[in-house]
Design a protein around this motif. Structure first.
Motif, PDB file in Angstrom:
ATOM      1  N   PRO A  38       0.827  -1.227   0.000  1.00 42.22           N
ATOM      2  CA  PRO A  38       0.000   0.000   0.000  1.00 42.22           C
ATOM      3  C   PRO A  38       0.849   1.259   0.000  1.00 42.22           C
ATOM      4  O   PRO A  38       0.538   2.233  -0.719  1.00 42.22           O
ATOM      5  CB  PRO A  38      -0.821  -0.138   1.280  1.00 42.22           C
ATOM      6  N   ALA A  39       1.933   1.253   0.774  1.00 43.61           N
ATOM      7  CA  ALA A  39       2.805   2.445   0.798  1.00 43.61           C
ATOM      8  C   ALA A  39       3.456   2.667  -0.555  1.00 43.61           C
ATOM      9  O   ALA A  39       3.573   3.820  -1.037  1.00 43.61           O
ATOM     10  CB  ALA A  39       3.875   2.263   1.879  1.00 43.61           C
ATOM     11  N   PHE A  40       3.880   1.569  -1.215  1.00 40.34           N
ATOM     12  CA  PHE A  40       4.473   1.696  -2.548  1.00 40.34           C
ATOM     13  C   PHE A  40       3.462   2.278  -3.546  1.00 40.34           C
ATOM     14  O   PHE A  40       3.795   3.158  -4.354  1.00 40.34           O
ATOM     15  CB  PHE A  40       4.963   0.326  -3.025  1.00 40.34           C
ATOM     16  N   HIS A  41       2.227   1.787  -3.508  1.00 43.40           N
ATOM     17  CA  HIS A  41       1.225   2.275  -4.450  1.00 43.40           C
ATOM     18  C   HIS A  41       0.840   3.728  -4.173  1.00 43.40           C
ATOM     19  O   HIS A  41       0.563   4.497  -5.109  1.00 43.40           O
ATOM     20  CB  HIS A  41      -0.023   1.382  -4.402  1.00 43.40           C
ATOM     21  N   VAL A  42       0.799   4.098  -2.898  1.00 42.73           N
ATOM     22  CA  VAL A  42       0.526   5.507  -2.573  1.00 42.73           C
ATOM     23  C   VAL A  42       1.612   6.397  -3.169  1.00 42.73           C
ATOM     24  O   VAL A  42       1.327   7.453  -3.784  1.00 42.73           O
ATOM     25  CB  VAL A  42       0.433   5.708  -1.054  1.00 42.73           C
ATOM     26  N   ALA A  43       2.873   5.963  -3.017  1.00 38.74           N
ATOM     27  CA  ALA A  43       3.979   6.754  -3.558  1.00 38.74           C
ATOM     28  C   ALA A  43       3.929   6.807  -5.080  1.00 38.74           C
ATOM     29  O   ALA A  43       4.141   7.872  -5.705  1.00 38.74           O
ATOM     30  CB  ALA A  43       5.308   6.149  -3.086  1.00 38.74           C
ATOM     31  N   LEU A  44       3.621   5.678  -5.730  1.00 38.08           N
ATOM     32  CA  LEU A  44       3.574   5.633  -7.186  1.00 38.08           C
ATOM     33  C   LEU A  44       2.424   6.482  -7.731  1.00 38.08           C
ATOM     34  O   LEU A  44       2.600   7.263  -8.690  1.00 38.08           O
ATOM     35  CB  LEU A  44       3.420   4.174  -7.648  1.00 38.08           C
ATOM     36  N   VAL A  45       1.256   6.367  -7.094  1.00 38.79           N
ATOM     37  CA  VAL A  45       0.097   7.155  -7.528  1.00 38.79           C
ATOM     38  C   VAL A  45       0.372   8.647  -7.336  1.00 38.79           C
ATOM     39  O   VAL A  45       0.044   9.481  -8.208  1.00 38.79           O
ATOM     40  CB  VAL A  45      -1.163   6.716  -6.772  1.00 38.79           C
ATOM     41  N   ALA A  46       0.982   8.986  -6.198  1.00 38.06           N
ATOM     42  CA  ALA A  46       1.286  10.396  -5.939  1.00 38.06           C
ATOM     43  C   ALA A  46       2.275  10.933  -6.973  1.00 38.06           C
ATOM     44  O   ALA A  46       2.148  12.078  -7.459  1.00 38.06           O
ATOM     45  CB  ALA A  46       1.854  10.544  -4.526  1.00 38.06           C
ATOM     46  N   LEU A  47       3.279  10.111  -7.330  1.00 44.53           N
ATOM     47  CA  LEU A  47       4.251  10.535  -8.315  1.00 44.53           C
ATOM     48  C   LEU A  47       3.586  10.787  -9.674  1.00 44.53           C
ATOM     49  O   LEU A  47       3.865  11.786 -10.348  1.00 44.53           O
ATOM     50  CB  LEU A  47       5.341   9.461  -8.456  1.00 44.53           C
ATOM     51  N   LEU A  48       2.669   9.892 -10.077  1.00 41.98           N
ATOM     52  CA  LEU A  48       1.956  10.073 -11.344  1.00 41.98           C
ATOM     53  C   LEU A  48       1.046  11.305 -11.291  1.00 41.98           C
ATOM     54  O   LEU A  48       0.906  12.036 -12.284  1.00 41.98           O
ATOM     55  CB  LEU A  48       1.130   8.821 -11.670  1.00 41.98           C
ATOM     56  N   MET A  49       0.460  11.520 -10.113  1.00 45.88           N
ATOM     57  CA  MET A  49      -0.460  12.658  -9.977  1.00 45.88           C
ATOM     58  C   MET A  49       0.284  13.991 -10.138  1.00 45.88           C
ATOM     59  O   MET A  49      -0.253  14.943 -10.726  1.00 45.88           O
ATOM     60  CB  MET A  49      -1.155  12.617  -8.622  1.00 45.88           C
ATOM     61  N   VAL A  50       1.492  14.104  -9.647  1.00 45.55           N
ATOM     62  CA  VAL A  50       2.196  15.401  -9.674  1.00 45.55           C
ATOM     63  C   VAL A  50       3.048  15.551 -10.926  1.00 45.55           C
ATOM     64  O   VAL A  50       3.588  16.646 -11.159  1.00 45.55           O
ATOM     65  CB  VAL A  50       3.087  15.564  -8.424  1.00 45.55           C
ATOM     66  N   THR A  51       3.202  14.469 -11.700  1.00 45.19           N
ATOM     67  CA  THR A  51       4.015  14.580 -12.921  1.00 45.19           C
ATOM     68  C   THR A  51       3.167  14.404 -14.168  1.00 45.19           C
ATOM     69  O   THR A  51       2.886  15.364 -14.893  1.00 45.19           O
ATOM     70  CB  THR A  51       5.143  13.531 -12.898  1.00 45.19           C
ATOM     71  N   VAL A  52       2.706  13.232 -14.391  1.00 42.07           N
ATOM     72  CA  VAL A  52       1.994  12.925 -15.646  1.00 42.07           C
ATOM     73  C   VAL A  52       0.570  13.441 -15.646  1.00 42.07           C
ATOM     74  O   VAL A  52       0.078  13.981 -16.649  1.00 42.07           O
ATOM     75  CB  VAL A  52       2.021  11.398 -15.895  1.00 42.07           C
ATOM     76  N   LEU A  53      -0.126  13.324 -14.530  1.00 45.19           N
ATOM     77  CA  LEU A  53      -1.567  13.612 -14.486  1.00 45.19           C
ATOM     78  C   LEU A  53      -1.900  14.970 -13.879  1.00 45.19           C
ATOM     79  O   LEU A  53      -3.069  15.258 -13.599  1.00 45.19           O
ATOM     80  CB  LEU A  53      -2.297  12.507 -13.680  1.00 45.19           C
ATOM     81  N   ARG A  54      -0.925  15.839 -13.689  1.00 37.69           N
ATOM     82  CA  ARG A  54      -1.180  17.080 -12.957  1.00 37.69           C
ATOM     83  C   ARG A  54      -2.101  18.035 -13.702  1.00 37.69           C
ATOM     84  O   ARG A  54      -2.760  18.864 -13.085  1.00 37.69           O
ATOM     85  CB  ARG A  54       0.144  17.778 -12.635  1.00 37.69           C
ATOM     86  N   GLU A  55      -2.184  17.933 -15.021  1.00 38.08           N
ATOM     87  CA  GLU A  55      -2.995  18.883 -15.786  1.00 38.08           C
ATOM     88  C   GLU A  55      -4.394  18.351 -16.098  1.00 38.08           C
ATOM     89  O   GLU A  55      -5.200  19.025 -16.730  1.00 38.08           O
ATOM     90  CB  GLU A  55      -2.274  19.217 -17.108  1.00 38.08           C
ATOM     91  N   LEU A  56      -4.664  17.135 -15.654  1.00 38.60           N
ATOM     92  CA  LEU A  56      -5.979  16.527 -15.926  1.00 38.60           C
ATOM     93  C   LEU A  56      -6.981  16.898 -14.845  1.00 38.60           C
ATOM     94  O   LEU A  56      -6.606  17.350 -13.754  1.00 38.60           O
ATOM     95  CB  LEU A  56      -5.840  15.011 -16.018  1.00 38.60           C
ATOM     96  N   PRO A  57      -8.265  16.683 -15.118  1.00 34.69           N
ATOM     97  CA  PRO A  57      -9.292  17.016 -14.116  1.00 34.69           C
ATOM     98  C   PRO A  57      -9.051  16.255 -12.802  1.00 34.69           C
ATOM     99  O   PRO A  57      -8.856  15.035 -12.797  1.00 34.69           O
ATOM    100  CB  PRO A  57     -10.588  16.581 -14.795  1.00 34.69           C
ATOM    101  N   ARG A  58      -9.109  17.018 -11.686  1.00 30.01           N
ATOM    102  CA  ARG A  58      -8.791  16.442 -10.382  1.00 30.01           C
ATOM    103  C   ARG A  58      -9.784  15.363  -9.954  1.00 30.01           C
ATOM    104  O   ARG A  58      -9.410  14.357  -9.341  1.00 30.01           O
ATOM    105  CB  ARG A  58      -8.748  17.548  -9.325  1.00 30.01           C
ATOM    106  N   ALA A  59     -11.037  15.554 -10.224  1.00 29.47           N
ATOM    107  CA  ALA A  59     -12.047  14.601  -9.747  1.00 29.47           C
ATOM    108  C   ALA A  59     -11.787  13.217 -10.312  1.00 29.47           C
ATOM    109  O   ALA A  59     -11.841  12.198  -9.600  1.00 29.47           O
ATOM    110  CB  ALA A  59     -13.442  15.091 -10.135  1.00 29.47           C
ATOM    111  N   THR A  60     -11.472  13.158 -11.617  1.00 27.87           N
ATOM    112  CA  THR A  60     -11.253  11.861 -12.263  1.00 27.87           C
ATOM    113  C   THR A  60      -9.981  11.199 -11.760  1.00 27.87           C
ATOM    114  O   THR A  60      -9.962   9.997 -11.434  1.00 27.87           O
ATOM    115  CB  THR A  60     -11.176  12.032 -13.773  1.00 27.87           C
ATOM    116  N   THR A  61      -8.900  11.962 -11.670  1.00 29.50           N
ATOM    117  CA  THR A  61      -7.630  11.366 -11.244  1.00 29.50           C
ATOM    118  C   THR A  61      -7.677  10.939  -9.775  1.00 29.50           C
ATOM    119  O   THR A  61      -7.118   9.903  -9.390  1.00 29.50           O
ATOM    120  CB  THR A  61      -6.486  12.357 -11.449  1.00 29.50           C
ATOM    121  N   ILE A  62      -8.343  11.761  -8.940  1.00 31.16           N
ATOM    122  CA  ILE A  62      -8.446  11.401  -7.511  1.00 31.16           C
ATOM    123  C   ILE A  62      -9.284  10.131  -7.343  1.00 31.16           C
ATOM    124  O   ILE A  62      -8.980   9.255  -6.523  1.00 31.16           O
ATOM    125  CB  ILE A  62      -9.033  12.575  -6.711  1.00 31.16           C
TER     126      ILE A  62
END
Length: 607
Positions: A38-62
């Motif tokens: 779970p900690a690994f996935h939280v870190a991986l998801v957070a990394l994708l959220m702030v790099t690759v997915l940062r410009e996409l709609p927040r509701a969908t990515t969250i």
């Protein structure tokens, strides 16, 4: 089952055990990995959220991020549960559950590609595909060398990723599929190699555990054997010490009485000395017979017989035998004897009952001794009660020990030798029964013996077993020998002379032989006697049993009474198994006479 079949079955069982152990080990290791995923996935998801997915709609990515984390947390919880119940789980169902969990977790993470790949810039797409390509390799590390886990996790990530790539870049679809297959193939091959290593490791551990268990069992058996040996050694030392004392005393007295007889004493002194010598010999005989019995019971040489036995008649005859002794002490010998037929050993039952009644009469000065016989279902119950001195609670656990006697610290031989209850306990154990004691000091004791094997008395032969000669009544049959011919076969000249003298005094015609050649010559010259008394062990390799059987082949069946001082030998074992009449040395003259009259009845009919 042949040796080959047995070996094949053993190998199959070993392979099955190894397979179960391997599956359990993979499940355990895989579940242990769940703790940090779970900690690994939280870190991986957070990394994708702030790099690759940062410009996409927040509701969908969250929403996607929360789904991934919830699923991974559920998988971790399942892993914790498996670890707590690792010993009880069904490995096949658990492996299937973990395989499904791997696929769902990977599919949730891989769904990021079909959800968002078309909305990303080329640079962002490249970065996302690179990250998703690495994830299956991480899954292979977590899978603990399981092909099922690797393929399910890789499929969960790569299938949605390749599908999204082909949808976005159709012209590059073939290349994407080929690269993905190559990627998964490399991971699979690496996993197979790791699986072989893990299998070898589990096989070594399984063999180690099996060896340790065998060593523990061997060690436990060794310690138990040492404990038994120490106990037997202590018992043997105690028995030898007591027997040495009890043998020295009468032998010393016999030596002194022999000196008295050598001085030509008066007739009255001779008579008294003869009576004393007789008492001492009887005491020595009791001691040696008791030691012989204990030796047989302890070495497993005593062979139990199973035949219908009228216990009521047996006990009635024993009560008649002890009644004069009880009356001489002013005791009442009560009896309440029911009709019980037991499938058992006549000698063993007679010896148990005799010893219990003898003890009760011996240790009771006033009042009564009562003998009762009944049955509970298929168990015969013999009860011997008395109003004697009773037994202190602290002594009740010791009364079955060899040579232990209540209230006889001076080893007075008139109270017996202290082996009666020991023999009772050993015989009860051999027959599969139980003996219980209820005693109160000053009020008396009750011994209760339960023997299994009660049967219906119809159509059974209740005769005396030939090996029970030394357990029957001690009253000699005082009839003359009336010329009956007896041959004595023994390699000890003192035995031949003494037995020949006694038999001649009883009126028998006696021939003697010390080996097979001499006794064969007697049979050839004088014909078949009324009885052959043969020592079981002769000089050299000769056996009285073999000699007697050879003579029967030549002359037909004739009565044979065997005598022996042995406690264990192949000849004695064979003799007991064939149920030949047998007396043990030292021989009680009354029992000898009774055996002779039983095996070779008098030709003179009573008036």
């Amino acid at each position: 089952m042949s040796a080959t079949t047995s070996a094949t079955v053993s190998q199959a069982q070993h392979r099955e055990a190894l397979q179960r152990e391997l599956m359990r080990e993979r499940i355990r290791l895989h579940s242990a990995m769940f703790g940090w995923l779970p900690a690994f996935h939280v870190a991986l998801v957070a990394l994708l959220m702030v790099t690759v997915l940062r410009e996409l709609p927040r509701a969908t990515t969250i929403a996607w991020a929360c789904t991934v984390i919830v699923i991974e947390s559920a998988r971790a919880s399942y892993g914790y549960w498996v670890l707590r119940h690792i010993a009880q789980i069904d490995v096949r169902y658990t492996r299937a559950g973990q395989t499904l969990a791997c696929f769902v977790s990977a599919a949730a993470l891989g769904s990021v590609a079909p959800l968002f790949l078309g909305q990303l810039s080329p640079a962002q797409q490249t970065l996302l595909i690179a990250v998703l390509s690495v994830v299956p390799s991480i899954g292979a590390a977590v899978s603990t060398s399981s092909r099922f886990y690797v393929l399910s996790y890789a499929s969960g990530v790569i299938l949605p990723t390749v599908g999204a790539w082909i949808h976005t870049y159709p012209t590059l679809g073939s290349a994407a599929v080929l690269l993905s297959i190559t990627h998964v193939g490399v991971i699979y091959l690496a996993t197979c190699e790791n699986a072989r290593t893990l299998k070898n490791s589990c096989a070594i551990r399984l063999q180690r555990d099996q060896t340790l268990r065998e060593l523990e069992r061997s060690n436990a058996a060794y310690l138990a054997a040492v404990e038994v040996a120490n106990k037997e050694s202590t018992t043997r030392a105690r028995v030898l010490a007591a027997a040495s004392h009890d043998l020295r005393q009468p032998l010393n007295a016999l030596s002194l009485y022999s000196a008295v007889l050598s001085t030509n004493p008066t007739a009255s002194v001779q008579v008294e000395t003869g009576q004393r010598i007789g008492q001492l010999v009887h005491s020595l005989g009791e001691l040696l017979h008791g030691l012989l019995d204990l030796s047989q019971f302890s070495s497993g040489q005593y062979v139990l017989v199973r035949e219908p036995l009228d216990m009521g008649s047996l006990l009635e005859s024993l009560c008649i035998e002890f009644e004069p002794i009880a009356q001489a002490k002013g005791l009442q010998l009560r009896r309440e004897i029911g009709a019980v037929t037991l499938m058992g050993d006549p000698m063993a039952v007679a010896r148990m009952a005799r010893n219990l009644i003898d003890n009760a009469v011996k240790y009771t000065d006033t009042g009564w001794v009562e003998v009762r016989l009944g049955h509970e279902a298929e168990t015969a119950v013999l009860t011997v009660s008395d109003t004697g001195c009773g037994i202190e609670p602290a002594q009740q656990a010791r009364i079955f020990e060899e040579f232990y006697q209540v209230g006889n610290p001076g080893r007075d031989r008139s109270q017996g030798v202290g082996l009666g209850l020991t023999i009772v306990e050993r015989l009860v154990e051999l027959t599969g029964g139980a003996v219980m004691l209820d005693s109160e000091p000053g009020k008396g004791s009750t011994f209760r013996v339960a023997l299994p094997g009660v049967v219906k008395p119809h159509a059974v032969d209740l005769g005396v077993h030939p090996n029970a000669l030394d357990a029957s009544g001690e009253q000699a049959l005082h009839v003359e020998g009336d010329g009956r011919r007896v041959i004595v076969l023994d390699d000890e000249h003192d035995i031949i002379r003494s037995m020949s003298a006694l038999l001649k005094l009883w009126g028998f015609m006696v021939g003697t032989a010390s080996d097979a050649e001499e006794v064969t010559a007697l049979f050839a010259h004088y014909g078949v006697p009324d009885l052959l008394i043969a020592d079981l062990r002769l000089r050299g390799a000769q056996s009285g049993l073999d000699v007697a059987l050879a003579l029967r082949e030549q002359h037909g069946v004739f009565p044979v009474l065997f005598v022996t001082g042995e406690t264990s030998s192949a000849s004695l074992q064979s003799l007991l198994e064939q149920e030949h009449p047998l007396l043990y040395k030292p021989i009680d003259p009354m029992k000898l006479r009774q055996a002779i009259d039983l095996l070779a009845p008098s030709r003179v009919q009573p008036d």
